[in-house]
Design a protein around this motif. Sequence first.
Motif, PDB file in Angstrom:
ATOM      1  N   HIS A  61     127.944 -59.053  60.778  1.00  0.00           N
ATOM      2  CA  HIS A  61     126.863 -58.339  61.468  1.00  0.00           C
ATOM      3  C   HIS A  61     127.462 -57.488  62.590  1.00  0.00           C
ATOM      4  O   HIS A  61     127.174 -57.709  63.771  1.00  0.00           O
ATOM      5  CB  HIS A  61     125.836 -59.325  62.035  1.00  0.00           C
ATOM      6  CG  HIS A  61     125.152 -60.158  60.993  1.00  0.00           C
ATOM      7  ND1 HIS A  61     124.331 -59.616  60.027  1.00  0.00           N
ATOM      8  CD2 HIS A  61     125.187 -61.495  60.754  1.00  0.00           C
ATOM      9  CE1 HIS A  61     123.870 -60.578  59.252  1.00  0.00           C
ATOM     10  NE2 HIS A  61     124.377 -61.728  59.664  1.00  0.00           N
ATOM     11  N   SER A  89     128.148 -54.987  65.374  1.00  0.00           N
ATOM     12  CA  SER A  89     127.326 -54.235  66.306  1.00  0.00           C
ATOM     13  C   SER A  89     128.204 -53.727  67.434  1.00  0.00           C
ATOM     14  O   SER A  89     129.070 -54.459  67.930  1.00  0.00           O
ATOM     15  CB  SER A  89     126.205 -55.111  66.864  1.00  0.00           C
ATOM     16  OG  SER A  89     125.554 -54.468  67.953  1.00  0.00           O
ATOM     17  N   LYS A  90     127.986 -52.506  67.855  1.00  0.00           N
ATOM     18  CA  LYS A  90     128.758 -51.947  68.963  1.00  0.00           C
ATOM     19  C   LYS A  90     128.398 -52.596  70.299  1.00  0.00           C
ATOM     20  O   LYS A  90     129.077 -52.378  71.290  1.00  0.00           O
ATOM     21  CB  LYS A  90     128.538 -50.437  69.030  1.00  0.00           C
ATOM     22  CG  LYS A  90     129.124 -49.680  67.846  1.00  0.00           C
ATOM     23  CD  LYS A  90     128.946 -48.180  67.990  1.00  0.00           C
ATOM     24  CE  LYS A  90     129.581 -47.441  66.823  1.00  0.00           C
ATOM     25  NZ  LYS A  90     129.407 -45.970  66.935  1.00  0.00           N
ATOM     26  N   LYS A  91     127.346 -53.388  70.304  1.00  0.00           N
ATOM     27  CA  LYS A  91     126.938 -54.068  71.525  1.00  0.00           C
ATOM     28  C   LYS A  91     127.685 -55.379  71.735  1.00  0.00           C
ATOM     29  O   LYS A  91     127.534 -56.027  72.775  1.00  0.00           O
ATOM     30  CB  LYS A  91     125.432 -54.338  71.488  1.00  0.00           C
ATOM     31  CG  LYS A  91     124.579 -53.074  71.448  1.00  0.00           C
ATOM     32  CD  LYS A  91     123.098 -53.425  71.401  1.00  0.00           C
ATOM     33  CE  LYS A  91     122.243 -52.166  71.338  1.00  0.00           C
ATOM     34  NZ  LYS A  91     120.783 -52.503  71.282  1.00  0.00           N
TER      35      LYS A  91
END
Length: 281
Positions: free
Chosen positions: A55, A57-59
């Motif tokens: 999963h 995510s750049k966060k």
Amino acid sequence: MIKVEIFKIIVVIGLAVSGYAHSQSSFSLPRTEVVDLVDTETKRVYEIHIQHPRHYSKKHKYPVVYMTDSPYTFPIVTGSARYPINSGKMEDLMFVGISWQKGHHGGLSRQRDYTPTPSSPGFKDPSGKAQEHLNFIRNDVFKYIEGRFNTDPARRTYIGNSFGGLFGAYILSKSPALFNNYILGSPSMWWDSDYMMQQQYDLGLNYEGNIFISVGALETKKSKSTQHDMVLGAQTLYSLLAKNKSPALDVELRVIPHANHETAFPTAAIQGLWWLFEVMD
């Protein structure tokens, strides 16, 4: 006439089988890409295998698991981790496999890149270029991965088996802080008359890390799978690392029952990953 008809049937069947084979899709690992990286110091080219987190995510900053001998280790490591990650019982990880030099014999490439000294009884060069390969990983592989993806440099993990385990011991003796975690399977500590057993492993009182060492119980001189006492080598490395270790360093040694040099690594890989990345309830 009958022979001609039989020949025609064989040709038709052969074409059908050939067409069926060509119509099938090749198997590929999920979320995986392959890139070529040039060693800026030696100009050697290495194939790098990258499996993205499930999963991504750049966060979020992801731990990265780096491994040598990628054609062998990468499918084993990613395959063994897939179920526990997908079931949410292990952290979501990025995997990076470093292959052997392109256009070069794999066995000779790893012998050159993973060994700390230029000679060992019974072996011929090339060997002894571990520092060059360590520079490649530090200066080129890390730069590429951490420049492209949102990763956590403070949570790098190294996995190496056999000569790759020896290379991991070399990293620990020279630049331990490059990785926070190490999984060393059946390290070839016997190289060059036990050279790495005679080195200092001063990781410093401030070093925070986890080192998982494993070896098959049958990896002794009595076994047909190896001429060296790999169990003694793993035990010696464990003792050297556990001696005067910092409170923040955790060192684990596991001897795998019934396993020899050919079969120990898959167990070492998943047990090491589970030990490091199990999601606690």
